[in-house]
Design an enzyme around this catalytic site. Structure first.
Site, PDB file in Angstrom:
ATOM      1  N   ASP A 283       3.477  -6.572  -2.751  1.00  0.00           N
ATOM      2  CA  ASP A 283       1.632  -5.813  -1.695  1.00  0.00           C
ATOM      3  C   ASP A 283       1.456  -6.317  -0.515  1.00  0.00           C
ATOM      4  O   ASP A 283       1.793  -7.764   0.195  1.00  0.00           O
ATOM      5  CB  ASP A 283       0.743  -4.904  -2.700  1.00  0.00           C
ATOM      6  CG  ASP A 283       0.019  -3.633  -2.162  1.00  0.00           C
ATOM      7  OD1 ASP A 283       0.443  -3.551  -1.663  1.00  0.00           O
ATOM      8  OD2 ASP A 283      -0.623  -3.308  -2.717  1.00  0.00           O
TER       9      ASP A 283
HETATM   10  C1  NOJ Z   1      -1.752  -2.436   0.226  1.00  0.00           C
HETATM   11  C2  NOJ Z   1      -2.086  -0.960  -1.261  1.00  0.00           C
HETATM   12  O1  NOJ Z   1      -2.215  -1.916  -2.626  1.00  0.00           O
HETATM   13  C3  NOJ Z   1      -0.689   0.129  -1.451  1.00  0.00           C
HETATM   14  O2  NOJ Z   1      -1.220   0.532  -2.140  1.00  0.00           O
HETATM   15  C4  NOJ Z   1      -0.667  -0.003  -0.155  1.00  0.00           C
HETATM   16  O3  NOJ Z   1       1.531   0.638  -0.065  1.00  0.00           O
HETATM   17  C5  NOJ Z   1      -0.119  -0.985   0.741  1.00  0.00           C
HETATM   18  N1  NOJ Z   1      -1.713  -1.169   0.992  1.00  0.00           N
HETATM   19  C6  NOJ Z   1       0.066  -0.961   2.573  1.00  0.00           C
HETATM   20  O4  NOJ Z   1      -0.181   0.247   2.845  1.00  0.00           O
END
Ligand code: NOJ
Length: 755
Positions: A283
């Site tokens: 993430d």
């Molecule tokens: C953080 C989020 O937790 C995740 O769900 C998302 O896909 C990513 N950022 C990318 O934007």
């Protein structure tokens, strides 16, 4: 040729074509890997976001152009549109030695430009065909705009509505969430990833992100393995079984090791136990965040992540800046880097990017395939199916199309909150406000409007909610003035429709709340409206289950509409005026009090269950009962359904045989309607304490008024299995109870014995 021979020949042919396709991929990727330097491989593991467009995190990548041109990037996200994506792809194709195309990702969580209701809402349709179709449309629009990799589905089980991200998933139940996960993966990926209308899915957030302590986003998770395997893992596994191309790790720790660096999770479970063959992306900066988790410096945590089985580093550049050094120091092997690179190249191969790096870049598609009438019509249809009728006091709904309506509330004439959280690719200005929707559907209605209250009067809270643009605007007028105006117009009408609830950014990422009742400003408004004595319909918007204990007791009707997406107003009006009879059912329990959280229907009995209300020395609270205010699976219709004649086709079943359960459902009310018929089982005695009941089947049926249907469920051998104390997936002989009905409190019961 005899039919059977012909069949075998065709099968062999299909098989050999598949094999030769797979062999071609392997040969291509291996040949490419042979040519790659260590730096080029590490470059492939780097995922960047240039900023300036869609911000989904706190930091953005630097020196983007230079990195793209020098082969330091494998993928990019947060950009959209064929022109922009072409510029980036050109930088790579024209300047790098091996010309390995970029994979372009995005968060297309509930529709691309045609924004559908938030995922928690669409799960309330219990309609897997519609959910799959939504994903197909999403893929069509996103790929038309150059994006071929989607950071969706989010399948984290959530049993704590304080957690803002409950809005992004399918609620509390593993069986239902697994069905949703399968439907979404199928919808996004189709049968052929290199088809220009399909995109690679990325199931997230692996794992247990929804169980953050206290419902506070990014917080720690601590859970037994039995609970993980039985309650929280199934939807991720369902996505893997459905062939999901990629997995995103979660921010939280699991057994004390952040998911991003957790070898047990990413390799032992995901790859070795479940057979996942795709790649794992971190993430947003979750590799770097392991420093703050307390696991060492950037080099240490990057080593940990790679060795755990993580392949692509989102934004953090820990891999880019430290892996080479770690190879030199013998902390990771070249082979480990090659393995991660291989998985990313394979994904690009499957997406058809090596055949044509510009496959998804086509200006004409962007003009033709996005926001079509068909897509908007579908957005409206799925929204109507996602609404849950929580109360219909004196059967006031559906409304007459020529009624005199006082339309009141901070969300009654609003556009900026209709799309809901996580709609970074949508445009709120395209959404239909409720006021407009009512005018469209009931042009002869006599409507008077007043805002009545601010979403919240708390300026500090408003500031936090408004980070992505104005969602909460605090009126120039005093709350008293607004309230008086609303009461005045309410008195002049025959019926009050109050559109109240949460702003879109009161749920979603980094939007956890300790108070999940309606804000005081709106509570006051509702009290005043009810006091007029006029019939009141609350149209309730939110990204989470709310605590509405006070409002539920009032003589009001309540239609829960979540955040309905681009067609919000039209869909709401469709249901208010009876063009569609509501059929949505809750996929997460609504608590009476925040103190009951975590709350879910599949809780265990305990040794001292509450049986007849409060009793000393039983599991309970002094101040509220254990039951939720509104249970999982609940949702009313304008008509009524009667259940009878539950039957099991055999009273004794052996482990390998399916079992059939049938029930009669009759529409006994005044309207045609759809009903979600639900089946729950209870494994009465087993080696680990069983949940009181577990969903194991559901069917949506349409019944004309007066019509009856026999609905039959098939319980497969796996439906009776669970992970035991040694994590073996088994069924144990003994008695099972089966309940069929309209929600998780279903009382119609049968039993059978598993031999
Ligand atoms: C953080 C989020 O937790 C995740 O769900 C998302 O896909 C990513 N950022 C990318 O934007």
């Amino acid at each position: 040729m005899k039919p059977i021979k012909l069949f075998i020949t065709i099968l062999t042919l299909i098989f050999s074509v598949t094999i030769s396709k797979a062999q071609k991929k392997i040969a291509f990727v291996e040949e490419l890997l042979e040519k790659m330097t260590l730096d080029e491989k590490i470059g492939q593991l780097n995922l960047i976001t240039p900023g300036g467009g869609i911000a989904t995190g706190a930091v953005v990548s630097k020196n983007v152009e230079e990195k793209l041109k020098s082969g330091q990037v494998g993928g990019m996200f947060g950009v959209a549109g064929p022109e922009k994506i072409k510029v980036a792809q050109d930088m790579v194709m024209k300047n790098t030695r091996l010309k390995i195309p970029l994979i372009i990702g995005s968060d297309v969580i509930h529709g691309y430009k045609t924004t559908f209701p938030i995922p928690l809402a669409t799960s309330c349709t219990w309609d897997m065909e519609m959910i799959e179709k939504e994903a197909q449309i999403t893929a069509k629009e996103a790929t038309a705009d150059g994006i071929m990799w989607n950071f969706s589905p989010m399948v984290d089980i959530a049993r704590d509505p304080r957690w803002g991200r409950i809005a992004e998933g399918a609620g509390e139940d593993p069986y239902l969430s697994s069905a949703v996960a399968r439907a979404m993966v199928k919808g996004y990926q189709g049968n052929n990833l290199s088809d220009k209308n399909t995109m690679m899915a990325c199931v997230k957030h692996f794992a247990l992100y929804g169980a953050a302590e206290g419902g506070r986003d990014y917080n720690s998770v601590d859970m037994s393995h039995i609970k993980m395997f039985n309650q929280y893992f199934p939807p991720y596994k369902a996505a893997v079984d459905a062939g999901v191309g990629s997995v995103m790790s979660s921010f939280n720790d699991v057994d004390g090791i952040p998911a991003t660096g957790n070898k047990w999770l990413l390799t032992d479970v995901l790859r070795n136990k479940w057979g996942f063959k795709g790649f794992v992306v971190s993430d947003y900066t979750s590799i770097n965040e392991m420093i703050k988790h307390g696991l060492g410096n950037l080099q240490d945590v990057s080593v940990l992540a790679l060795k755990a089985g993580l392949d692509m580093d989102m934004v953090g550049e820990g891999f880019l800046t430290t892996l080479k050094k770690s190879v030199e120091e013998g902390k990771v092997t070249r082979e480990e880097i090659t393995n991660a690179t291989r998985l990313i190249l394979e994904a690009k191969y499957k997406l058809g990017l090596f055949d044509n790096p510009y496959l998804y870049i086509d200006k004409t598609r962007a003009e033709e395939d996005i926001l079509t009438k068909e897509h908007r019509d579908f957005a409206r249809k799925i929204a109507t199916r996602s609404f849950v009728l929580l109360k219909n006091d004196k059967q006031i709904l559906p409304l007459k199309k020529d009624a005199k309506i006082a339309l009141i509330g901070p969300l009654a004439n609003d556009q900026s909150n209709m799309l809901g959280t996580w709609a970074p690719t949508g445009d709120y200005k395209l959404s239909v406000p409720v006021f407009k929707g009512i005018q469209n559907i009931a042009p002869n209605a006599n409507i008077v409007y007043a805002k009545g209250a601010n979403i919240t009067d708390d300026t500090e809270l408003a500031k936090k909610i408004n980070v992505f643009g104005r969602k909460v605007s605090i009126d120039q007028r005093s709350p008293r003035e607004m309230l008086n105006e609303a009461v005045k117009i309410a008195k002049s009408a025959n019926i009050i429709v109050a559109v109240v609830g949460e702003a879109s950014e009161m749920s979603g990422e980094s939007a956890s709340m300790t108070q999940i009742s309606l804000p005081e400003s709106q509570k006051k408004l509702i009290r005043a409206l009810v006091k007029t004595g006029k019939p009141v319909v609350l149209v309730l918007m939110s990204g989470r289950p709310l605590v509405i204990t006070e409002e539920f007791k009032m003589p009001v009707s309540i239609l829960q509409v979540w955040h309905p997406g681009v067609e919000a107003g039209n869909a709401i009006a469709d249901v208010l005026f009876g063009n569609y009879n509501p059929s949505g059912k809750l996929t997460a329990s609504w608590p009476r009090s925040i103190g009951q959280i975590p709350i879910y229907y599949s809780e265990k009995n305990t040794g001292r269950p509450e049986e007849n209300g409060y009793e000393k020395f039983k599991t309970n609270y002094l101040d509220v009962s254990n039951t939720p205010l509104i249970p999982f699976g609940y949702g009313l219709s304008y008509t009524t359904f009667e259940y009878s004649d539950i039957k099991v086709d055999t009273k004794e079943v052996i482990q390998v045989k399916p079992l059939h359960i049938s029930v009669n459902v009759k529409n006994t009310g005044k309207y045609d309607g759809e009903e979600v018929v639900q089946l729950y089982i209870h494994d009465v005695v087993r080696s680990i304490t069983p949940p009181k009941r577990q969903l194991k089947g559901f069917k949506k049926v349409f019944l004309k008024k007066g019509e009856s249907k026999t609905v039959t469920f098939t319980l497969l051998p796996d439906d009776l299995k669970f992970y035991d104390g040694d994590l073996n997936f088994i069924a144990e002989p003994g008695i099972f109870e089966v309940f069929v009905g309209t929600n998780s409190n279903a009382t119609l019961k049968e039993t059978f014995k598993l031999k």
